[in-house]
Write an enzyme that holds these catalytic residues in place. Sequence first.
Site, mmCIF file in Angstrom:
data_model
loop_
_atom_site.group_PDB
_atom_site.id
_atom_site.type_symbol
_atom_site.label_atom_id
_atom_site.label_comp_id
_atom_site.label_asym_id
_atom_site.label_seq_id
_atom_site.Cartn_x
_atom_site.Cartn_y
_atom_site.Cartn_z
ATOM 1 N N MET A 119 -94.822 -78.249 27.890
ATOM 2 C CA MET A 119 -95.367 -79.529 27.439
ATOM 3 C C MET A 119 -96.842 -79.353 27.094
ATOM 4 O O MET A 119 -97.385 -78.267 27.170
ATOM 5 C CB MET A 119 -95.128 -80.591 28.502
ATOM 6 C CG MET A 119 -93.651 -80.963 28.603
ATOM 7 S SD MET A 119 -93.346 -82.204 29.847
ATOM 8 C CE MET A 119 -93.709 -81.305 31.345
ATOM 9 N N HIS A 155 -97.702 -66.200 28.584
ATOM 10 C CA HIS A 155 -96.503 -67.027 28.426
ATOM 11 C C HIS A 155 -95.239 -66.179 28.517
ATOM 12 O O HIS A 155 -94.289 -66.505 29.236
ATOM 13 C CB HIS A 155 -96.556 -67.765 27.081
ATOM 14 C CG HIS A 155 -95.309 -68.536 26.775
ATOM 15 N ND1 HIS A 155 -94.246 -67.989 26.076
ATOM 16 C CD2 HIS A 155 -94.933 -69.788 27.099
ATOM 17 C CE1 HIS A 155 -93.288 -68.888 25.982
ATOM 18 N NE2 HIS A 155 -93.681 -69.990 26.587
ATOM 19 N N ARG A 205 -51.092 -62.379 42.405
ATOM 20 C CA ARG A 205 -50.405 -63.334 41.538
ATOM 21 C C ARG A 205 -49.331 -62.609 40.747
ATOM 22 O O ARG A 205 -49.598 -61.593 40.092
ATOM 23 C CB ARG A 205 -51.401 -63.995 40.590
ATOM 24 C CG ARG A 205 -50.758 -65.039 39.669
ATOM 25 C CD ARG A 205 -51.767 -65.697 38.761
ATOM 26 N NE ARG A 205 -52.212 -64.806 37.691
ATOM 27 C CZ ARG A 205 -53.181 -65.098 36.816
ATOM 28 N NH1 ARG A 205 -53.815 -66.258 36.917
ATOM 29 N NH2 ARG A 205 -53.527 -64.251 35.874
ATOM 30 N N GLU A 236 -52.629 -75.365 39.340
ATOM 31 C CA GLU A 236 -53.382 -75.274 38.086
ATOM 32 C C GLU A 236 -52.897 -76.265 37.039
ATOM 33 O O GLU A 236 -53.324 -76.219 35.884
ATOM 34 C CB GLU A 236 -53.330 -73.848 37.538
ATOM 35 C CG GLU A 236 -51.943 -73.258 37.486
ATOM 36 C CD GLU A 236 -51.944 -71.750 37.252
ATOM 37 O OE1 GLU A 236 -52.872 -71.250 36.593
ATOM 38 O OE2 GLU A 236 -51.008 -71.087 37.722
ATOM 39 N N GLY A 265 -56.290 -72.804 40.650
ATOM 40 C CA GLY A 265 -56.666 -72.062 39.446
ATOM 41 C C GLY A 265 -57.422 -72.982 38.506
ATOM 42 O O GLY A 265 -56.836 -73.596 37.603
ATOM 43 N N ASN A 310 -59.496 -72.589 36.113
ATOM 44 C CA ASN A 310 -59.579 -72.336 34.672
ATOM 45 C C ASN A 310 -58.512 -73.145 33.940
ATOM 46 O O ASN A 310 -58.794 -73.931 33.031
ATOM 47 C CB ASN A 310 -59.393 -70.855 34.366
ATOM 48 C CG ASN A 310 -60.499 -69.995 34.952
ATOM 49 O OD1 ASN A 310 -61.559 -70.491 35.304
ATOM 50 N ND2 ASN A 310 -60.247 -68.707 35.056
ATOM 51 N N ASP A 311 -57.257 -72.953 34.345
ATOM 52 C CA ASP A 311 -56.164 -73.681 33.690
ATOM 53 C C ASP A 311 -56.155 -75.157 34.078
ATOM 54 O O ASP A 311 -55.779 -76.015 33.268
ATOM 55 C CB ASP A 311 -54.814 -73.044 34.042
ATOM 56 C CG ASP A 311 -54.459 -71.913 33.087
ATOM 57 O OD1 ASP A 311 -55.228 -71.671 32.140
ATOM 58 O OD2 ASP A 311 -53.417 -71.251 33.292
#
Length: 891
Positions: A108, A466, A629, A757, A778, A780-781
């Site tokens: 700023m 900076h 899985r 999921e 799950g 993600n799904d």
Amino acid sequence: MAAKYVYFFGNGQAEGRAEMKNLLGGKGANLAEMTSIGLPVPPGFTITTEVCTEFYKNDRQYPASLKAEVEANLRKVEELMGRKFGDAENPLLVSVRSGARASMPGMMDTILNLGLNDITVQGIIRQANDSRFAYDAYRRFVQMYSDVVMGMDKHALEHLLEQKKEARGVHLDTELTADDWKELVGDFKAKIKETLGQSFPEDPQEQLWGAVGAVFGSWMNQRAITYRKLNSIPADWGTAVNVQSMVFGNMGNDCATGVAFTRDPSTGDNYFYGEYLVNAQGEDVVAGIRTPQPINKANGDSGLPSMEEVMPECYTQLVKIRSILENHYKDMQDIEFTIEKDKLFMLQTRNGKRTARAAVKVAVDMMKEGLIDEKTAVLRVAPSQLDQLLHPSLDPKAPRNVIAKGLPASPGAVSGEVVFTADEAEAAAKLGLKVILVRVETSPEDIHGMHAAQGILTARGGMTSHAAVVARGMGKCCVAGCGDIKVDYANECFATNGGTVLKKGDIITLDGSTGEVMVGEVPTVAPQLTGDFGILMGWVDKFRTLKVRTNADTPHDSKVAREFGAEGIGLCRTEHMFFDADRIAAVREMILSSDVEGRKKALTKILPMQKGDFLGIFREMKDLPVTIRLLDPPLHEFLPHEDKDIEELAKTMGVSVQALKSKVEFLHEFNPMLGHRGCRLGITFPEIYDMQVQAIMEAACELVKNEGFTIVPEIMIPLIATVKELKVLKNNAVAVCEEVIGRYGVKIEYLIGTMIELPRAALTADEIAAEAEFFSFGTNDLTQTTFGLSRDDSGKFLPFYVDSGILEEDPFVSLDQNGVGQLVKMGCEKGRATRAKIKLGICGEHGGDPSSVIFCHKIGLDYVSCSPFRVPIARLAAAHAALGEAVDLTK
């Protein structure tokens, strides 16, 4: 009672205090605090963040009472300073600075020397007895104000300055005379009038309110918006405005200005670290226009005299203030100071931005020094910061062609293609390219390119420039002040002193720990997480209650994750094993078989391979839980789709091209994410899951029988929507498990559970828990199916949703706690209502996102699971959650 919008500080008295940073901003709160504890702070006042909120809420109009409050507080400053704002004989000049509650360095606007005009400049000449100083201050004010408030192109005025130096035959600003500066003030004003069609304001009151409005306005400038987005700072926080009497570091050789850190912000080492300039104003230090000098001899390898040598009395006083501030704030401080006529003034203190390495070291050291306790040390390190520590460094054995050396401004080791503008860096990153942003010096306008680049290289600027400060805050590798290179924007290249020329697109490597710049890509080595990191993580594990597992599909990933502190595997994806070159042929044979017997024959070939995989993973995770899985993706993913590949496979398999094409077309799905995958494969082709369960149990039984392991395999069935699906597949799995256990003659416990999921699974979790011994969410799904979004396609428009404020964050990066999170919470509650001791975890990518981990702790999950390199991040986030404090991503 009328609202109070302005808070005064000065002469050892302050209306504010450090705890009021939400109202006064970090700068204003700390100016008040430093004043109260007796440090030399020029008097001033702070206009609160509430005014910023009102300013935007009411179409950029101020509260009615603000003007009177500002005038009253300005009179207090005048009384203390013995000067009057706008007075011709004895004028008071002020600075106007922003100050949000979260540190936003350089984002700023700031205006110095406000109150100067053609009349008051004469008063300043009489005060200072130095016309050159007065006109230098005046031209700086005109440059800053016209840029920040009036929208003048600052380069146009800089061009006039360069022309003046060229005409005078000088190279440095300091070589110009009082008459030169006086002429430039006139030239600047004429150029402003010519360009903007309006005169530069002469009325100090008009200047003051123009500057206040510009600072509030800068809260919504593009660089501030970008910085807030990168650092998760809410837009509704607003900024405060600090109006403070000017002290001058540019009145002669008994004046100076500087920036310092009470500890090294790159390494965390406990020594006073900073830079200063004699006869300069604050922006000169960070802008890279002049080469800063070290404040002490300890970090002074620049060959320039240190403040310790040049101004020993002021340096001694600054060292005492360093100690006072660290003991008061109990954290590493970033300070700004000015010396006027051998008198030291403090202009700012704030908790210093630091690299992850420094954050860990400072936290551990301060705990050992008795400044903080273990809990505070753990909370001092933001989980997101640890990502910096978990990345490689340059291989010390690798050859390297060093072409230049600058300042090691921010550690790390990165390689990438050279680009010269922030826009190029951002565009290249969107294409997946790795780039190094090369600049003469960076400015706040470059923030988006700095974020997109792998690293930053600047020709000018110091360790507090900076580029250095922002890169450290981002965790980006940075080499600053590399005087060995000359950047040529016009020809898109840079040249080294040794004659090497690098063009846009050439690859270079930066070592932010040494400051070295190398040609080409230099190999890297994995990080070594020992020492202070190990100590801190020991404290982390004392406080957290949430377990942290990993998502790992190979023995190597399992080993890495265990070294990072993983307490088991929360997701082992078996389909990744199917793609290995030595087994893909058998997998394809299984898919192409036209009957059960053919599929079983092919699966017999795959069985020993799968068993070998599980043996390796179980060995690496000895005595820790492993959740495996069963096959999840649709079968067509394992088949080729290009004609050339189909022809090669047909030849290998001994089938016709047409037969293979027909099979590929038969398996093709319009929406495979919602198609024949997960448990649906297990229902229609049970022999696939039977083979996998057999491989899991044979591996476990062999290790129990032959190597004395204690193993509890967790077999996870994906994409369950109804309890009947799970019941069928669980019965199949139990039959296989019991057959294997009987065959090996061992006793072994195993669990069969499912992934939640799909929204329906969460809604009916009480029914599903009757069969499932554990749930793994799950996410993600679950995010895809709850939002109706394809993760693979949503990248085209989700960034727009985030930029537009429709979504606060990408829901695939940080868990949508109000929607998807509520389904997870519901699934937990319903599951436990049926099966009180059901094991609950999460295995989506959200398991490594700090805010998502805290949510998982709050709703009572037993564990989170994430990629190996995010395990320490999840451990630290879990400790923050247990300690009941939010993760501060702005530190």
